[in-house]
Motif scaffolding. Structure first.
Motif, short mmCIF file in Angstrom:
data_model
loop_
_atom_site.label_atom_id
_atom_site.label_comp_id
_atom_site.label_asym_id
_atom_site.label_seq_id
_atom_site.Cartn_x
_atom_site.Cartn_y
_atom_site.Cartn_z
N VAL B 208 -16.02 45.79 -23.27
CA VAL B 208 -15.59 46.96 -22.50
C VAL B 208 -15.10 46.53 -21.13
O VAL B 208 -14.10 47.04 -20.62
CB VAL B 208 -16.73 48.00 -22.37
N PHE B 209 -15.77 45.53 -20.53
CA PHE B 209 -15.36 45.06 -19.22
C PHE B 209 -13.97 44.43 -19.27
O PHE B 209 -13.08 44.82 -18.53
CB PHE B 209 -16.38 44.04 -18.68
N TRP B 210 -13.78 43.48 -20.17
CA TRP B 210 -12.53 42.72 -20.18
C TRP B 210 -11.36 43.52 -20.72
O TRP B 210 -10.23 43.37 -20.27
CB TRP B 210 -12.67 41.43 -21.00
N LYS B 211 -11.61 44.39 -21.72
CA LYS B 211 -10.49 45.07 -22.36
C LYS B 211 -10.21 46.44 -21.76
O LYS B 211 -9.12 46.96 -21.92
CB LYS B 211 -10.76 45.20 -23.86
N LEU B 212 -11.20 47.03 -21.09
CA LEU B 212 -10.98 48.38 -20.55
C LEU B 212 -11.14 48.43 -19.03
O LEU B 212 -10.20 48.74 -18.31
CB LEU B 212 -11.93 49.36 -21.23
N ARG B 213 -12.36 48.11 -18.54
CA ARG B 213 -12.64 48.38 -17.12
C ARG B 213 -11.81 47.49 -16.19
O ARG B 213 -11.26 47.98 -15.21
CB ARG B 213 -14.13 48.21 -16.85
N LEU B 214 -11.74 46.20 -16.49
CA LEU B 214 -11.02 45.30 -15.59
C LEU B 214 -9.52 45.64 -15.51
O LEU B 214 -9.00 45.81 -14.41
CB LEU B 214 -11.26 43.84 -15.97
N PRO B 215 -8.82 45.74 -16.67
CA PRO B 215 -7.41 46.10 -16.55
C PRO B 215 -7.19 47.45 -15.86
O PRO B 215 -6.25 47.59 -15.09
CB PRO B 215 -6.90 46.15 -18.00
N ALA B 216 -8.10 48.40 -16.11
CA ALA B 216 -7.94 49.72 -15.48
C ALA B 216 -8.12 49.63 -13.97
O ALA B 216 -7.61 50.46 -13.23
CB ALA B 216 -8.93 50.71 -16.08
N SER B 217 -8.86 48.61 -13.51
CA SER B 217 -9.17 48.54 -12.08
C SER B 217 -8.09 47.82 -11.28
O SER B 217 -8.10 47.87 -10.06
CB SER B 217 -10.52 47.84 -11.87
N LEU B 218 -7.16 47.12 -11.96
CA LEU B 218 -6.21 46.28 -11.23
C LEU B 218 -5.36 47.04 -10.20
O LEU B 218 -5.18 46.56 -9.09
CB LEU B 218 -5.31 45.51 -12.20
N PRO B 219 -4.85 48.24 -10.52
CA PRO B 219 -4.10 48.95 -9.49
C PRO B 219 -4.95 49.23 -8.24
O PRO B 219 -4.45 49.16 -7.12
CB PRO B 219 -3.71 50.26 -10.17
N GLY B 284 2.15 42.68 -2.19
CA GLY B 284 2.94 43.74 -2.81
C GLY B 284 3.78 43.21 -3.96
O GLY B 284 3.89 43.81 -5.02
N ARG B 285 4.40 42.01 -3.74
CA ARG B 285 5.19 41.40 -4.80
C ARG B 285 4.32 41.04 -6.01
O ARG B 285 4.71 41.27 -7.16
CB ARG B 285 5.86 40.10 -4.28
N MET B 286 3.14 40.50 -5.72
CA MET B 286 2.24 40.15 -6.81
C MET B 286 1.86 41.41 -7.59
O MET B 286 1.81 41.40 -8.82
CB MET B 286 0.96 39.49 -6.26
N GLU B 287 1.61 42.49 -6.86
CA GLU B 287 1.26 43.76 -7.50
C GLU B 287 2.38 44.20 -8.44
O GLU B 287 2.14 44.60 -9.58
CB GLU B 287 1.02 44.82 -6.43
N ARG B 288 3.61 44.09 -7.94
CA ARG B 288 4.73 44.53 -8.76
C ARG B 288 4.85 43.66 -10.01
O ARG B 288 5.10 44.17 -11.11
CB ARG B 288 6.02 44.47 -7.94
N ALA B 289 4.67 42.35 -9.83
CA ALA B 289 4.76 41.45 -10.99
C ALA B 289 3.69 41.80 -12.03
O ALA B 289 3.97 41.86 -13.23
CB ALA B 289 4.59 40.01 -10.53
N VAL B 290 2.46 42.05 -11.55
CA VAL B 290 1.38 42.39 -12.48
C VAL B 290 1.66 43.73 -13.17
O VAL B 290 1.49 43.87 -14.37
CB VAL B 290 0.02 42.43 -11.74
N ASN B 291 2.11 44.72 -12.39
CA ASN B 291 2.45 46.02 -12.97
C ASN B 291 3.51 45.88 -14.06
O ASN B 291 3.42 46.49 -15.12
CB ASN B 291 2.96 46.98 -11.90
N ASN B 292 4.54 45.08 -13.76
CA ASN B 292 5.60 44.87 -14.75
C ASN B 292 5.03 44.28 -16.02
O ASN B 292 5.35 44.70 -17.11
CB ASN B 292 6.65 43.91 -14.19
N ARG B 293 4.18 43.29 -15.84
CA ARG B 293 3.60 42.62 -16.99
C ARG B 293 2.72 43.57 -17.79
O ARG B 293 2.62 43.47 -19.00
CB ARG B 293 2.78 41.42 -16.52
N MET B 294 2.08 44.50 -17.10
CA MET B 294 1.21 45.44 -17.79
C MET B 294 1.97 46.67 -18.27
O MET B 294 1.39 47.60 -18.82
CB MET B 294 0.06 45.88 -16.87
N GLY B 295 3.30 46.68 -18.06
CA GLY B 295 4.11 47.78 -18.56
C GLY B 295 3.84 49.10 -17.86
O GLY B 295 4.14 50.16 -18.38
N LEU B 296 3.26 49.02 -16.65
CA LEU B 296 2.93 50.27 -15.97
C LEU B 296 4.13 50.74 -15.15
O LEU B 296 4.89 49.95 -14.63
CB LEU B 296 1.72 50.07 -15.04
#
Lengths: 269, 298
Positions: B208-219, B284-296
């Motif tokens: 639950v931590f790795w597949k749900l909570r952690l990715p949900a917390s990245l923003p 901010g750039r890192m955030e955008r790169a991560v968001n892109n990768r996560m399809g958000l």
């Protein structure tokens, strides 16, 4: 030994509920969500739970899924405790909303349960392909949930529930949030899926036409306390389509369900 | 027609408005320099019985040795002198001092982020920590950093810990807070339905931590990191003030105020804000790169 026990399972019902009660303790007064529930669901049945909101139909589904514990009474799923059945991944659950992970694309959303069941990457890929084509969404693998319509998202969530080939599909008003046209189409699609996959389905709804059209067995419930008023068997051909809704037989069953609901309502108030 | 196009170019793009704003600030700055420096100059004119005009006052107030408010071109000159003309290893070079500040800020930022994430996981997963830790974490941030920074530096100094570590610890002290607050919220952000979904698969707590909570917390994490990285620079500079540190932008600010060299102070301030802005942009750039990768969607 193993043989005898397995034959015993095939004899007993897929879901067997006896004298089940569930009471939520709240600060003001206890809420009797489920009261004296007795129900048998056989393998391959399509059972709809229908009733007004607050009648405990979703709670009953959650009890079957071991997401909620009954206060008293017994329930077995495939001859096992609900907890064991959940551990054995006996069911796929489809929620009121698609409940897709927004950061995973469609394919990888379907891989989610497969990853946790230890399927290899290539098996995951094969299964997601298979079930996406079953819900007619081939070509959408790399799309993200927000790029799909509500109906398509719910089809993905059905594909995800089927992907690890559970014996049962538990569906909690899966089409409740969709428009009527989409809902009709998905009803037909679900019926076809049921026929193809031979799953046992427990389906919560508050739509009479939906329940009558889909089910082999309709469980009518009433609210406060949530209890079963009537169980109605239907006998429509498996390859029916929406035209059947005009037939005499269909209207007769609908009438029965409506009367059951009315009876429950007058009882409750 | 031409004027119209010029006008829409000025206010339509992203560069136009910025140029206009910067020009306005510089103009106000020059006016402010005249206003703030004039009383000293007028005193001097009167003492020496010099006839003065406004244009003379203006040009004098923009070229004083120790002005109250140095003019932009004086600061620019100071910046050029201390960044461009000096060897970057020289203690008179702002590049050298920036490097000192930046290195303790970055160590503090990394430690603070790590500490913040560890604390937030503890708070979310252990009910006892939720009740006991959070009040202390909030209390820690009510103590003014200017009051506690000298204590930390002095106490650690007496234990023989000097140099980068005490400074980094003050950055850590400031950084971990936004990370804890953001991550606790982020780890708790998944809806009940998604938690139920994971339960229906009999997912373990780790899954639950790795597949749900952690990715949900990245923003939430990235929003916190933007605040934290700017604070890390503030922490490093504040830490350099009390110790009589030899290097760093904080030490530079201090020596500037000792000698009344305001242009030196302003040059250090501007360097610090450019560093902070750059760091926030990188996050901010890192955030955008991560968001892109996560399809958000952004």
């Amino acid at each position: 030994m193993a043989k005898s026990s397995s034959s015993k399972i095939s004899e007993s019902s897929t879901i067997d509920i006896n004298n089940l009660f569930l009471t939520f303790e709240t600060q003001s007064e206890p809420v009797h969500a489920l009261s004296d529930i007795n129900l048998k669901v056989e393998a391959g049945d399509f059972v709809s739970l229908i009733g007004p909101s607050g009648c405990g139909k979703t709670t009953l589904l959650r009890v079957i899924a071991d997401l909620e514990k009954p206060t008293s009474g017994s329930i077995t799923v495939e001859g096992k405790s609900t907890h064991q059945a959940r551990l054995d991944k006996s069911y796929g659950y489809v929620f009121q909303t698609p409940a897709l992970l927004p950061w995973r694309n469609i394919e990888s959303n379907i891989h989610l349960p497969l990853e946790m069941s230890g399927y290899s990457k290539s098996e995951q890929k094969k299964l997601s392909q298979k079930y996406l084509s079953l819900v007619s969404l081939t070509g959408f693998e790399k799309k993200y949930p927000w790029q799909l319509s509500g109906g398509m998202q719910q089809r993905v969530s059905i594909a995800r529930a089927l992907s690890f080939d559970p014996d049962m599909l538990l569906m909690d008003e899966p089409f409740g949030a969709l428009d009527e046209i989409t809902r009709d189409r998905l009803n037909e699609e679900l019926l076809r899926l049921w026929e193809q996959t031979q799953k046992t389905v427990v389906f919560v709804t508050h739509s009479i036409p939906e329940a009558v059209f889909l089910s082999s067995k309709i469980v009518v419930m009433s609210a406060r306390p949530g209890k079963i008023i009537d169980v109605i068997d239907t006998n429509f051909p498996k390859d029916r389509n929406l035209d059947i809704r005009e037939s005499k037989e269909f209207l007769k069953v609908s009438q029965l369900v409506r009367e059951g609901l009315k009876e429950g309502h007058s009882d409750g108030s | 027609m031409e004027a119209n196009r010029l006008f829409s170019m000025l206010i339509g793009g992203t560069i136009g408005p910025v140029v206009i704003l910067v020009t306005a600030i510089i103009m106000i700055w020059y006016a402010g320099a005249v206003y703030l420096n004039s009383s000293f100059l007028i005193d001097r004119y009167e003492k020496n019985n010099i006839e003065w005009t406004f244009s003379q006052l203006a040009s004098d107030s923009w070229s004083m040795e120790r002005p109250v408010l140095p003019s932009p071109h004086q600061i620019a000159k100071e910046l050029k002198k201390t960044i461009w003309d000096k060897k970057i290893t020289s203690p008179r070079s702002l590049v050298y001092h920036s490097r000192v500040t930046l290195s303790s800020a970055m160590v503090g930022f990394v430690m603070g982020t790590f500490l913040g994430i560890v604390l937030s996981v503890g708070i979310v997963y252990v009910a006892a920590l939720d009740r006991t830790l959070m009040p202390w974490i909030i209390t820690s941030q009510t103590i003014p950093i200017l009051a506690i920074a000298p204590m930390i530096v002095v106490v650690l100094g007496s234990m023989g810990i000097i140099g980068l570590v005490p400074k980094a610890m003050i950055s850590t002290y400031l950084c971990f807070f936004p990370v804890v607050v953001g991550m606790v919220k982020g780890l708790r952000s998944p809806s009940i339905i998604l938690v139920d979904l994971m339960n229906s698969y009999s997912a373990s707590k780790v899954e639950v931590f790795w597949k749900l909570r952690l990715p949900a917390s990245l923003p939430y994490l990235f929003a916190s990191l933007k605040v934290a990285i700017a604070l890390s620079v503030v922490g490093a500079i504040v830490a350099e003030l009390p110790a009589g540190a030899q290097g760093g932008l904080g030490a530079r600010l201090l020596s500037g105020s000792y000698y009344g060299q305001t242009s030196l102070i302003w040059a250090a301030l501007i360097t610090a804000s450019v560093i902070s802005a750059t760091l926030v942009t990188i996050v901010g750039r890192m955030e955008r790169a991560v968001n892109n990768r996560m399809g958000l969607q952004i």
